[in-house]
Design a protein around this motif. Sequence first.
Motif, PDB file in Angstrom:
ATOM      1  N   ARG A 100      25.358  16.843  20.030  1.00 15.43           N
ATOM      2  CA  ARG A 100      26.742  16.486  19.666  1.00 15.43           C
ATOM      3  C   ARG A 100      27.688  16.648  20.847  1.00 15.43           C
ATOM      4  NH1 ARG A 100      24.636  18.294  14.801  1.00 15.43           N
ATOM      5  NH2 ARG A 100      25.181  16.981  13.008  1.00 15.43           N
ATOM      6  N   ARG A 101      27.423  17.607  21.700  1.00 13.99           N
ATOM      7  CA  ARG A 101      28.263  17.771  22.891  1.00 13.99           C
ATOM      8  C   ARG A 101      28.178  16.532  23.767  1.00 13.99           C
ATOM      9  NH1 ARG A 101      27.204  18.852  27.949  1.00 13.99           N
ATOM     10  NH2 ARG A 101      25.000  19.150  27.486  1.00 13.99           N
ATOM     11  N   ILE A 102      26.990  15.943  23.889  1.00 15.86           N
ATOM     12  CA  ILE A 102      26.826  14.729  24.685  1.00 15.86           C
ATOM     13  C   ILE A 102      27.527  13.553  24.016  1.00 15.86           C
ATOM     14  CG2 ILE A 102      25.120  13.064  25.506  1.00 15.86           C
ATOM     15  CD1 ILE A 102      23.246  15.395  25.997  1.00 15.86           C
ATOM     16  N   LEU A 103      27.409  13.456  22.680  1.00 13.43           N
ATOM     17  CA  LEU A 103      28.061  12.347  21.974  1.00 13.43           C
ATOM     18  C   LEU A 103      29.578  12.387  22.156  1.00 13.43           C
ATOM     19  CD1 LEU A 103      26.094  12.185  18.592  1.00 13.43           C
ATOM     20  CD2 LEU A 103      25.794  10.777  20.636  1.00 13.43           C
ATOM     21  N   ARG A 104      30.158  13.567  22.212  1.00  8.93           N
ATOM     22  CA  ARG A 104      31.611  13.676  22.386  1.00  8.93           C
ATOM     23  C   ARG A 104      32.048  13.199  23.762  1.00  8.93           C
ATOM     24  NH1 ARG A 104      30.487  18.758  19.804  1.00  8.93           N
ATOM     25  NH2 ARG A 104      31.148  18.712  17.611  1.00  8.93           N
ATOM     26  N   ILE A 152      32.779  13.130  15.646  1.00 10.93           N
ATOM     27  CA  ILE A 152      32.560  12.382  16.880  1.00 10.93           C
ATOM     28  C   ILE A 152      33.456  11.151  16.904  1.00 10.93           C
ATOM     29  CG2 ILE A 152      30.834  11.281  18.345  1.00 10.93           C
ATOM     30  CD1 ILE A 152      30.321  14.229  17.845  1.00 10.93           C
ATOM     31  N   CYS A 153      33.980  10.820  18.065  1.00  7.40           N
ATOM     32  CA  CYS A 153      34.779   9.600  18.243  1.00  7.40           C
ATOM     33  C   CYS A 153      34.165   8.785  19.375  1.00  7.40           C
ATOM     34  CB  CYS A 153      36.231   9.946  18.566  1.00  7.40           C
ATOM     35  SG  CYS A 153      37.284   8.482  18.788  1.00  7.40           S
ATOM     36  N   LEU A 154      33.875   7.523  19.078  1.00 13.87           N
ATOM     37  CA  LEU A 154      33.327   6.597  20.072  1.00 13.87           C
ATOM     38  C   LEU A 154      34.319   5.455  20.236  1.00 13.87           C
ATOM     39  CD1 LEU A 154      29.659   6.558  18.714  1.00 13.87           C
ATOM     40  CD2 LEU A 154      30.541   7.887  20.641  1.00 13.87           C
ATOM     41  N   PRO A 155      35.318   5.619  21.073  1.00 14.41           N
ATOM     42  CA  PRO A 155      36.454   4.680  21.102  1.00 14.41           C
ATOM     43  C   PRO A 155      36.099   3.269  21.544  1.00 14.41           C
ATOM     44  CG  PRO A 155      36.580   6.231  22.933  1.00 14.41           C
ATOM     45  CD  PRO A 155      35.475   6.704  22.050  1.00 14.41           C
ATOM     46  N   PRO A 215      30.754   8.449  12.648  1.00 11.43           N
ATOM     47  CA  PRO A 215      31.761   8.768  13.663  1.00 11.43           C
ATOM     48  C   PRO A 215      32.925   7.800  13.593  1.00 11.43           C
ATOM     49  CG  PRO A 215      29.860   7.704  14.656  1.00 11.43           C
ATOM     50  CD  PRO A 215      29.493   7.958  13.220  1.00 11.43           C
ATOM     51  N   LYS A 216      33.996   8.117  14.249  1.00  6.45           N
ATOM     52  CA  LYS A 216      35.163   7.232  14.304  1.00  6.45           C
ATOM     53  C   LYS A 216      34.837   6.076  15.241  1.00  6.45           C
ATOM     54  CE  LYS A 216      38.288  11.092  13.427  1.00  6.45           C
ATOM     55  NZ  LYS A 216      37.154  12.042  13.218  1.00  6.45           N
ATOM     56  N   LEU A 217      34.953   4.844  14.714  1.00  2.74           N
ATOM     57  CA  LEU A 217      34.515   3.652  15.443  1.00  2.74           C
ATOM     58  C   LEU A 217      35.615   2.589  15.399  1.00  2.74           C
ATOM     59  CD1 LEU A 217      30.959   3.521  13.834  1.00  2.74           C
ATOM     60  CD2 LEU A 217      31.465   4.255  16.174  1.00  2.74           C
ATOM     61  N   PRO A 218      36.681   2.749  16.159  1.00  4.47           N
ATOM     62  CA  PRO A 218      37.786   1.782  16.077  1.00  4.47           C
ATOM     63  C   PRO A 218      37.444   0.399  16.611  1.00  4.47           C
ATOM     64  CG  PRO A 218      38.144   3.345  17.860  1.00  4.47           C
ATOM     65  CD  PRO A 218      36.954   3.837  17.106  1.00  4.47           C
TER      66      PRO A 218
END
Length: 273
Positions: free
Chosen positions: A140-144, A165-168, A187-190
């Motif tokens: 999760r640290r890597i995903l952030r 997690i946010c993947l902008p 995760p947040k996927l805008p």
Amino acid sequence: MSESSSGVNTSSGSFPKSHSSQYSEISITHTPLSVDQSPDSGIVKTPLPSSRFRFVSWQRLEESDVKGDQLSCPRVREGPSVEDLFLRKDDIPLERGRRKRREEEGQRWEERLQENWENCVELNLSYQDLGDPFQQENFRRILRRLIRVERLQLINNSLTDLSSICLPRCRSLNLHRNHLTCIRQLPKLPAVEHLCLSENGISTLRGLGALGTSTLHSLTLRSNPVNYIQDYRARVFSCLPKLRVLDGIPKLPEDSMPPGLQLPAATRMCNVL
């Protein structure tokens, strides 16, 4: 030098004939391996490719200049140290001390691993085998840190909740075969356009409307319990007006009808004819 009954050159005589099919070793002079082609030898003509790597030593990646974003499928399954395992069994104050020490040494630890996750644009983190909580925390640290990733593969990682997690910039996310149970755990996927959630445990469409503000074009929910909801396709398209493809099937005219007003299959067939 003599040749054994299995066809392997040895430096100290031949093996007994009764054990020729069980013992075949390379001589100390590294002579080429020849294979006995007799019908009762029990040895295949072509040795397994892995046999040539039996004595090769593995090298740790941090000893080279390879960075995380230069790998097509990096592994992040590094487990805790022996000291961390020992402190994990002790009381809470020691655990807090371990966390504080890790935060202080975090920057140096990341430099040692030559990580460069912030610059990843396309990344495959599938099949990580995250069996330990330490590995899940590191994952999760890597995903952030994936602030620029656009295409991300997270297949078969036993993931349960990625809501923190946010993947902008992520446009394509593959979460095939994980342990998600609802849309709110995503995760947040805008900026997402293609999302695959097949073979999870999603049983409800609650939270699907949060993806309505994104530019989601294709969604895959195959092999989820939610597929058995009445008017499943109509409900999904009503929550996602911009969606074009669901489970690999383009949007049909009847998918635009409000849920509960779907016509019987025979009626739809007559209209088409």
